[in-house]
Design a protein around this motif. Structure first.
Motif, PDB file in Angstrom:
ATOM      1  N   HIS A 353       0.876  -1.180   0.000  1.00 38.13           N
ATOM      2  CA  HIS A 353       0.000   0.000   0.000  1.00 38.13           C
ATOM      3  C   HIS A 353       0.906   1.221   0.000  1.00 38.13           C
ATOM      4  O   HIS A 353       1.700   1.421   0.923  1.00 38.13           O
ATOM      5  N   PHE A 354       0.820   2.020  -1.086  1.00 35.61           N
ATOM      6  CA  PHE A 354       1.677   3.190  -1.228  1.00 35.61           C
ATOM      7  C   PHE A 354       0.868   4.465  -1.042  1.00 35.61           C
ATOM      8  O   PHE A 354      -0.333   4.513  -1.329  1.00 35.61           O
ATOM      9  N   ASN A 355       1.562   5.500  -0.597  1.00 32.14           N
ATOM     10  CA  ASN A 355       0.955   6.820  -0.411  1.00 32.14           C
ATOM     11  C   ASN A 355       0.524   7.372  -1.775  1.00 32.14           C
ATOM     12  O   ASN A 355       1.348   7.497  -2.684  1.00 32.14           O
ATOM     13  N   PRO A 356      -0.759   7.727  -1.952  1.00 33.22           N
ATOM     14  CA  PRO A 356      -1.235   8.205  -3.268  1.00 33.22           C
ATOM     15  C   PRO A 356      -0.466   9.398  -3.803  1.00 33.22           C
ATOM     16  O   PRO A 356      -0.259   9.509  -5.015  1.00 33.22           O
ATOM     17  N   ALA A 357      -0.023  10.298  -2.931  1.00 34.33           N
ATOM     18  CA  ALA A 357       0.681  11.509  -3.392  1.00 34.33           C
ATOM     19  C   ALA A 357       1.996  11.147  -4.070  1.00 34.33           C
ATOM     20  O   ALA A 357       2.362  11.728  -5.102  1.00 34.33           O
ATOM     21  N   TYR A 358       2.721  10.177  -3.518  1.00 31.42           N
ATOM     22  CA  TYR A 358       3.982   9.750  -4.122  1.00 31.42           C
ATOM     23  C   TYR A 358       3.735   9.140  -5.499  1.00 31.42           C
ATOM     24  O   TYR A 358       4.459   9.410  -6.459  1.00 31.42           O
ATOM     25  N   ILE A 359       2.714   8.298  -5.587  1.00 37.92           N
ATOM     26  CA  ILE A 359       2.426   7.603  -6.846  1.00 37.92           C
ATOM     27  C   ILE A 359       1.997   8.603  -7.909  1.00 37.92           C
ATOM     28  O   ILE A 359       2.459   8.557  -9.052  1.00 37.92           O
ATOM     29  N   ARG A 360       1.118   9.510  -7.563  1.00 35.90           N
ATOM     30  CA  ARG A 360       0.627  10.504  -8.525  1.00 35.90           C
ATOM     31  C   ARG A 360       1.786  11.344  -9.059  1.00 35.90           C
ATOM     32  O   ARG A 360       1.900  11.574 -10.268  1.00 35.90           O
ATOM     33  N   ARG A 361       2.648  11.780  -8.162  1.00 38.96           N
ATOM     34  CA  ARG A 361       3.767  12.644  -8.549  1.00 38.96           C
ATOM     35  C   ARG A 361       4.706  11.907  -9.513  1.00 38.96           C
ATOM     36  O   ARG A 361       5.087  12.436 -10.558  1.00 38.96           O
ATOM     37  N   SER A 362       5.057  10.685  -9.182  1.00 41.85           N
ATOM     38  CA  SER A 362       5.972   9.922 -10.041  1.00 41.85           C
ATOM     39  C   SER A 362       5.324   9.548 -11.359  1.00 41.85           C
ATOM     40  O   SER A 362       5.940   9.634 -12.425  1.00 41.85           O
ATOM     41  N   SER A 363       4.081   9.123 -11.305  1.00 43.44           N
ATOM     42  CA  SER A 363       3.370   8.704 -12.511  1.00 43.44           C
ATOM     43  C   SER A 363       3.262   9.842 -13.506  1.00 43.44           C
ATOM     44  O   SER A 363       3.484   9.658 -14.710  1.00 43.44           O
ATOM     45  N   MET A 364       2.922  11.036 -13.029  1.00 45.14           N
ATOM     46  CA  MET A 364       2.760  12.171 -13.930  1.00 45.14           C
ATOM     47  C   MET A 364       4.113  12.678 -14.426  1.00 45.14           C
ATOM     48  O   MET A 364       4.252  13.025 -15.594  1.00 45.14           O
ATOM     49  N   HIS A 365       5.097  12.695 -13.556  1.00 45.49           N
ATOM     50  CA  HIS A 365       6.413  13.213 -13.958  1.00 45.49           C
ATOM     51  C   HIS A 365       7.023  12.352 -15.062  1.00 45.49           C
ATOM     52  O   HIS A 365       7.592  12.876 -16.032  1.00 45.49           O
ATOM     53  N   HIS A 366       6.907  11.041 -14.940  1.00 47.99           N
ATOM     54  CA  HIS A 366       7.515  10.137 -15.918  1.00 47.99           C
ATOM     55  C   HIS A 366       6.535   9.736 -17.022  1.00 47.99           C
ATOM     56  O   HIS A 366       6.891   8.943 -17.897  1.00 47.99           O
ATOM     57  N   ASN A 367       5.311  10.285 -16.964  1.00 47.28           N
ATOM     58  CA  ASN A 367       4.279   9.973 -17.963  1.00 47.28           C
ATOM     59  C   ASN A 367       4.053   8.467 -18.073  1.00 47.28           C
ATOM     60  O   ASN A 367       3.995   7.903 -19.165  1.00 47.28           O
ATOM     61  N   LEU A 368       3.911   7.820 -16.917  1.00 45.36           N
ATOM     62  CA  LEU A 368       3.658   6.380 -16.859  1.00 45.36           C
ATOM     63  C   LEU A 368       2.292   6.170 -16.218  1.00 45.36           C
ATOM     64  O   LEU A 368       2.163   5.996 -15.004  1.00 45.36           O
ATOM     65  N   ARG A 369       1.240   6.212 -17.052  1.00 44.21           N
ATOM     66  CA  ARG A 369      -0.134   6.117 -16.540  1.00 44.21           C
ATOM     67  C   ARG A 369      -0.590   4.663 -16.553  1.00 44.21           C
ATOM     68  O   ARG A 369      -1.440   4.235 -17.327  1.00 44.21           O
ATOM     69  N   THR A 370       0.022   3.856 -15.687  1.00 40.39           N
ATOM     70  CA  THR A 370      -0.280   2.433 -15.639  1.00 40.39           C
ATOM     71  C   THR A 370      -1.539   2.167 -14.828  1.00 40.39           C
ATOM     72  O   THR A 370      -1.980   3.009 -14.032  1.00 40.39           O
ATOM     73  N   ASP A 371      -2.113   0.954 -15.028  1.00 34.91           N
ATOM     74  CA  ASP A 371      -3.311   0.585 -14.270  1.00 34.91           C
ATOM     75  C   ASP A 371      -3.029   0.594 -12.771  1.00 34.91           C
ATOM     76  O   ASP A 371      -3.871   1.023 -11.967  1.00 34.91           O
ATOM     77  N   ALA A 372      -1.849   0.109 -12.382  1.00 35.06           N
ATOM     78  CA  ALA A 372      -1.500   0.081 -10.963  1.00 35.06           C
ATOM     79  C   ALA A 372      -1.435   1.493 -10.390  1.00 35.06           C
ATOM     80  O   ALA A 372      -1.961   1.768  -9.306  1.00 35.06           O
TER      81      ALA A 372
END
Length: 813
Positions: A353-372
């Protein structure tokens, strides 16, 4: 999000049509935006049946063709010409009858028609795998077991699975509905409350999970528990990587996931089943059999699964091996050197279980919009990690022959407890608009698995399940109750009440339309530019005091970090964008806001801007010599706008301040109505503009006020002829045409209708140093009579005297 009806039926008994299920899902807040019927074999093999080859002989007119008669179970054998080398008498085959449409593995769909092949009638086609779309083989026709009954539909023999897939418009707050079991629970609750259904949900059992040995235990060190509040995992060995069974591949394909292999497919299956992302690391590639969960230094290079070298942010949570080498961007994307491959035999299976803020920031920065990443961003359920881990491990034992080779590792230092919310019954009824019985409220809460921890005559307290991360307030609990009770169950009052409100006329919206229509009629195009901008523009290119900039935390695009303090920069970007696409002659306008910080407050100021660049008129043989737009072109449009809203008197001031090379301001007292001029070349070019740009910046508030005060006046056209006089004046260089126009207006009073400057002449030899000549025309008109020469001459003489006395002018005769 895509949801499979067949998949939902694994967890809840549904005896409703697909359309009825779609209606219920929409009613409970899972809006069905689309519904598609899909089949495991495209076309469902409709029209294809089992045939028995009764006779098979050589085609009389072709060496490579066979002439067969085939019994398809309807009593009348079909004559079929077949080119397959393996066709023989007595075989059971699949026959596409006349009118059937086939969907081959490769190529376009094919409709079977009755026809002649080399002179012999053919009434169908005996099919190979690739012709049916069920394989790639074209070595010969598909031969079925002898016991297969002729006439049996091919869909039964090949076990074609028909499913209905819903496209759900999942809102960002619905963390509980990112998976099939979450949707099934919601659907079950609605069926129980409104459709006399038991509402029972059949959850997958994990009772058979057991540890076989502890030979491959992995040490886990979570060094950032704020980013990873819970981290669980288990080692699985003895795996055999292979293709997944059809049932698993069909479920994944139904929701748009491409099957890869049994291990990866199981992790994707559990994600869409339970809403818990999993990640499998090749255990042989985990150095030191140790996993470290931490952030790495800024700009550390990480090669991801798509073979791209990515520079990490200092806030990217990484799953590292014992040597601190990144194996995965936690919750977002795996690395190329640690994933499952065809040679993998052992894995470490992660469930966290990961903190949503960390995931959102990394996902958007690297443009990796994965299902996970999308699931973690909404807020995954922290208390389902181990259940999902065991569910996946059991599937891997079943489908890949795995052995559980470690205890379940579960690092959960600060367990997340259900949120406790207290709600009053009166508030429920007030917000919903219906007097619900307490028993009905309790029934709905029970159906939603929201346990009550407290209850009185006036209020109740509930424990909100941890999969509902958005439910934190009484209003949220009431919304859950209303969803299941049903919006359609809330009666609509036959009585309609309204209150009268008074507003200014015309409204600001009407004034925007008024001005917009004027500009559009003059060839302008309206823009809607982004309100976000880059702070570097206002630090280097067009300096704005740092304390006035309104900074924002923009995770979508880190470069757009301020609200625009001026509308000029975004408009110049639009000009450059159009010019880069060969649109060089532009007339643009925008109503919008600019933003500044003023001490402890924020100021939003509405503006109207006009922009001109390129030619004044479209290219045409009629105006081949047309000139480029200039400040006077813009001035005409500025004055039209002011006149349209009723502003006719103002003071004119010239200026050379940034961002203009040369500009004019129209003012009323201390209030600046508009500033217009040519944008400095260095600013325009820095933004990519290829030609000179002319820009007008209106304060919108005076436009609104003037339009609201003014009254439209209609005047009958004058029936009597007008009279024109021309006048040439030699004046000092400091005298402006506006000075002459003001004197003319005072002198001519009601009879003078217009003053126009039609020529400016400068020649020191003829006129003298510091002198210039203005040639003006004056038009006189009387609405009640025809003017006489002596009346106009009198006014002209007075004007000449005034110009000589006040402006030091001399008349060129």
């Amino acid at each position: 999000m895509q949801v499979s009806l067949n998949w939902l039926r694994d967890y809840v008994d549904i005896n409703l049509t697909p359309e009825e299920v779609a209606g219920i899902l929409t009613e409970i807040g899972l809006e069905v935006e689309g519904e598609e019927k899909i089949q495991s074999i495209e076309g469902g093999l409709e029209g294809v049946v089992v045939g028995h080859v009764v006779t098979c002989g050589q085609h009389p007119n072709a060496d490579r063709l066979s002439l067969t008669t085939v019994d398809v179970g309807n009593g009348e054998p079909l004559q079929i010409v077949c080119g397959a080398p393996n066709v023989a008498q007595g075989q059971k085959v699949l026959v596409a009858t006349v009118g059937t449409t086939l969907y081959p593995t490769e190529g376009d769909p094919l409709t079977i028609k009755k026809g002649k092949i080399r002179g012999e009638v053919s009434q169908g086609m005996i099919c190979a795998e690739d012709e049916l779309g069920i394989g790639t083989s074209h070595d010969g026709i598909l031969v079925l077991p002898e016991e297969t009954v002729a006439g049996t539909p091919a869909s039964e023999v090949m076990k074609v699975e028909t499913d209905y897939v819903y496209e759900i418009g999942l809102t960002p707050n619905r963390s509980d509905a990112t998976n099939h079991i979450g949707v099934a629970k919601d659907l079950g609750a609605a069926l129980k409350i409104n459709y006399d259904h038991s509402g029972d949900i059949k959850l997958p059992s994990i009772n058979d999970f057991k540890v076989n040995n502890t030979d491959d235990t992995v040490e886990v060190d979570v060094r950032n528990t704020g980013a990873a509040p819970r981290y669980a995992g288990v080692s699985i060995t003895g795996l055999k990587i292979a293709e997944s069974p059809d049932w698993l591949k069909n479920k994944l394909r139904a929701v748009g996931v491409r099957p890869i292999n049994n291990v990866v497919d199981i992790t994707n299956f559990v994600l869409h089943e339970l809403g818990q992302p999993l990640h499998a690391f090749d255990l042989d590639k985990v150095s030191g059999k140790k996993i470290i969960v931490e952030t790495l230094p800024q700009d550390t290079v990480f090669r991801s699964l798509d073979e791209v070298d990515r520079k990490l942010q200092a806030t990217d949570l990484m799953i590292c091996d014992g040597n601190k080498h990144g194996m995965c961007i936690g919750g977002v994307f795996g690395g190329i050197n640690s994933g499952v491959s065809d040679s993998t035999t052992s894995i470490f299976l992660e469930s966290a279980h990961f903190n949503p803020a960390y995931i959102r920031r990394s996902s958007m920065h690297h443009n990796l919009r994965t299902d996970a990443a999308k699931v973690f961003e909404k807020g995954s359920d922290p208390n389902i990690c181990v259940y999902a881990l065991k569910r996946a491990a059991l599937l891997m034992q079943e489908l890949a022959g795995g052995v559980i080779s470690s205890e379940v590792i579960d690092i959960y230092p600060n367990p997340i407890e259900p949120v406790r919310v207290t709600v009053s019954y009166s508030e429920v009824n007030t917000l919903i608009g219906v007097d619900l019985d307490k028993s009905k409220i309790h029934e709905i809460l029970d159906a939603l698995e929201m346990e009550r921890f407290e209850e009185t005559d006036t209020y109740f307290g509930v424990l909100v399940p941890t999969n509902k991360s958005d439910v934190t307030r009484p209003a949220d609990v009431i919304e859950e109750i209303l969803r299941i009770y049903g919006l359609n169950s809330v009666p609509v009052n036959d009585r309609i009440s309204m209150s009268m409100s008074y507003g200014v006329h015309p409204s600001p919206a009407d004034v925007r339309n008024l001005v917009g229509n004027l500009l559009a009629a003059n060839g302008f195009i309206e823009c809607m530019n982004l309100s976000l901008s880059q702070s570097t523009y206002y630090q280097e290119l067009l300096p704005v005091p740092e304390e006035e900039l309104v900074y924002i935390h923009n995770t979508s695009s880190v470069s757009l970090d301020v609200m625009r303090p001026t509308m000029l920069i975004p408009m110049l970007e639009t000009v450059a964008h159009n010019q880069n696409r060969q649109q060089l002659d532009l007339k643009l306008f925008e109503f919008g806001k600019q933003y500044r910080r003023s001490e402890e407050t924020f100021v939003e100021e509405e503006r109207l801007i006009l922009t001109l660049t390129g030619k004044r008129s479209p290219e045409s043989w009629l105006n081949a010599a047309d000139k480029d737009s200039d400040i006077y072109t813009l001035k005409a449009f500025v004055q039209q706008v002011l006149q349209r809203v009723g502003i006719t008197s103002y003071q004119e001031v010239t200026m050379t301040d940034a961002p203009y090379t040369y500009a004019v301001q129209y003012k009323r007292g201390r209030d600046v109505l508009v500033t217009f001029g040519q944008v400095e070349a260095k600013i325009a070019q820095a933004l990519g503009a290829k030609t000179s740009v002319f820009y007008a910046d209106f304060a919108a508030k005076p436009l609104f006020k003037s339009a609201q005060r003014g009254k439209l006046k209609v005047q009958e056209p004058v029936k009597f002829p007008s009279m024109r006089r021309d006048l040439a004046l030699v004046v000092a260089q400091t005298v402006k045409f506006q000075d002459i126009a003001v004197l003319a207006a005072k002198t001519g009073k009601k009879l003078l209708k217009s003053v126009n400057l039609f020529d400016v002449y400068e020649n020191e030899e003829q006129l003298g140093a510091g002198k210039k000549s203005y040639a003006i025309s004056l038009t006189f008109e009387d609405a009640n009579k025809t003017l006489k020469d002596k009346e106009v001459d009198k006014i002209m003489n007075q004007l000449i005297r005034q110009c000589e006395q006040q402006l030091g002018a001399s008349i060129r005769r």
